[in-house]
Scaffold this motif. Structure first.
Motif, PDB file in Angstrom:
ATOM      1  N   LEU A 125       1.022  -1.108   0.468  1.00  0.00           N
ATOM      2  CA  LEU A 125       0.426   0.049  -0.104  1.00  0.00           C
ATOM      3  C   LEU A 125       0.984   0.972  -0.159  1.00  0.00           C
ATOM      4  O   LEU A 125       1.595   1.217   0.523  1.00  0.00           O
ATOM      5  CB  LEU A 125      -1.042  -0.269   1.213  1.00  0.00           C
ATOM      6  N   SER A 126       1.083   1.726  -0.801  1.00  0.00           N
ATOM      7  CA  SER A 126       1.475   3.272  -1.646  1.00  0.00           C
ATOM      8  C   SER A 126       2.723   3.014  -1.219  1.00  0.00           C
ATOM      9  O   SER A 126       3.251   3.857  -0.548  1.00  0.00           O
ATOM     10  CB  SER A 126       0.607   4.353   0.426  1.00  0.00           C
ATOM     11  N   PHE A 127       3.182   2.498  -1.624  1.00  0.00           N
ATOM     12  CA  PHE A 127       5.232   1.996  -1.853  1.00  0.00           C
ATOM     13  C   PHE A 127       5.673   2.670  -2.075  1.00  0.00           C
ATOM     14  O   PHE A 127       5.918   3.810  -3.375  1.00  0.00           O
ATOM     15  CB  PHE A 127       5.554   0.583  -3.368  1.00  0.00           C
ATOM     16  N   PRO A 128       6.619   3.778  -1.781  1.00  0.00           N
ATOM     17  CA  PRO A 128       7.477   4.905  -1.729  1.00  0.00           C
ATOM     18  C   PRO A 128       8.236   3.849  -2.720  1.00  0.00           C
ATOM     19  O   PRO A 128       9.759   4.065  -2.645  1.00  0.00           O
ATOM     20  CB  PRO A 128       7.970   5.348  -0.346  1.00  0.00           C
ATOM     21  N   PRO A 177      -7.762   6.680  -7.659  1.00  0.00           N
ATOM     22  CA  PRO A 177      -7.658   8.359  -8.853  1.00  0.00           C
ATOM     23  C   PRO A 177      -7.898   9.701  -7.533  1.00  0.00           C
ATOM     24  O   PRO A 177      -8.055   9.607  -6.244  1.00  0.00           O
ATOM     25  CB  PRO A 177      -9.074   8.138  -9.299  1.00  0.00           C
ATOM     26  N   TYR A 178      -6.048  10.600  -8.372  1.00  0.00           N
ATOM     27  CA  TYR A 178      -6.428  11.514  -6.941  1.00  0.00           C
ATOM     28  C   TYR A 178      -5.039  11.606  -5.998  1.00  0.00           C
ATOM     29  O   TYR A 178      -5.206  12.423  -4.335  1.00  0.00           O
ATOM     30  CB  TYR A 178      -7.709  12.619  -6.902  1.00  0.00           C
ATOM     31  N   GLY A 179      -5.559  10.597  -5.019  1.00  0.00           N
ATOM     32  CA  GLY A 179      -5.164   9.843  -3.840  1.00  0.00           C
ATOM     33  C   GLY A 179      -4.120  10.157  -3.539  1.00  0.00           C
ATOM     34  O   GLY A 179      -2.487  10.290  -4.523  1.00  0.00           O
ATOM     35  N   ASP A 180      -3.369  11.031  -2.390  1.00  0.00           N
ATOM     36  CA  ASP A 180      -1.856  11.097  -2.184  1.00  0.00           C
ATOM     37  C   ASP A 180      -1.506   9.781  -1.415  1.00  0.00           C
ATOM     38  O   ASP A 180      -1.585   9.052  -1.309  1.00  0.00           O
ATOM     39  CB  ASP A 180      -1.788  12.331  -1.707  1.00  0.00           C
ATOM     40  N   HIS A 181      -0.244  10.308  -0.763  1.00  0.00           N
ATOM     41  CA  HIS A 181       0.904   9.145   0.128  1.00  0.00           C
ATOM     42  C   HIS A 181       0.154   8.183   0.935  1.00  0.00           C
ATOM     43  O   HIS A 181       0.072   6.932   1.816  1.00  0.00           O
ATOM     44  CB  HIS A 181       1.885   9.414   0.440  1.00  0.00           C
TER      45      HIS A 181
END
Length: 212
Positions: A125-128, A177-181
């Motif tokens: 999830l939200s891989f940096p 869509p549009y999501g941040d971290h």
């Protein structure tokens, strides 16, 4: 209905904590940890813990030892890996396939240790993919080296790596869509916050069904 229970697990990095959200007739355990800047109260982790047990997936929300100790800064990646290895025996006791997962730094841990620990799959999830503004410092090697079926769920505006920045590979990628971290979406976006969270849970649920 979920059966919730908290367990403290001793690891070589200190005590970790697992909050179990148990499913009836579970077919998988999904173990997910938090990032370097937050805890298991993250919206995506809480949504998965509430949703997946209805789909025969027991969710284990894992707090790394540094969070349990009340520290505000995460330790080095190697220490995070030590903590994750330490909780694995508690997961294995369920005698079910374990999906190793996490958000942000936790996703990196899951990827780095998946093959070694015998994970059935990885949820990132939200891989940096890189530090914000520094695409040259790529962490793609960790993701591509997971060695097991992998799903990346990524915000469309994540400064740590937008979906179109990710390299080709055998993993699956679901864009929010549009999501941040943190999967927050702006008010003027074409998608509401609840809808964005529902996209996360539905994407993960469908992917897990494909692992059966």
């Amino acid at each position: 209905m979920t059966n919730q229970k908290t367990e403290t697990v001793e690891t070589d990095a200190g005590p970790a904590r697992i909050t179990w959200h148990s499913a009836k007739n579970a077919e998988f355990v999904l173990a997910v940890s938090h990032g370097a800047g937050g805890g298991i109260d993250a919206r995506d982790l809480q949504a998965l813990a509430a949703h997946l047990p209805r789909h025969r997936v027991t969710v284990a929300l894992v707090e790394q030892p540094w969070r349990v100790a009340g520290k505000k800064v995460a330790p080095a990646p190697k220490t995070l890996d030590v903590g994750w290895r330490g909780i694995w025996p508690a997961l294995a006791k369920k005698k079910l396939p374990v999906i190793s997962g996490g958000r942000s730094a936790g996703a990196r841990v899951a990827c780095r240790t998946a093959t070694e620990l015998g994970a059935h799959a990885v949820l990132a999830l939200s891989f940096p993919l890189h530090p914000p503004g520094k695409p040259e410092k790529s962490r793609a090697e960790e993701l591509l080296g997971a060695g097991v079926p992998t799903l990346v769920v990524q915000g469309g505006n994540d400064p740590f790596g937008k979906p179109d920045e990710f390299p080709d590979g055998t993993y699956d990628l679901s864009e929010i869509p549009y999501g941040d971290h943190s999967f927050s979406v702006p008010k003027r976006a074409g998608i509401g916050q609840e809808e964005a969270v529902a996209l996360i849970t539905h994407s993960v649920t469908d992917w897990i069904k494909g692992l059966r």
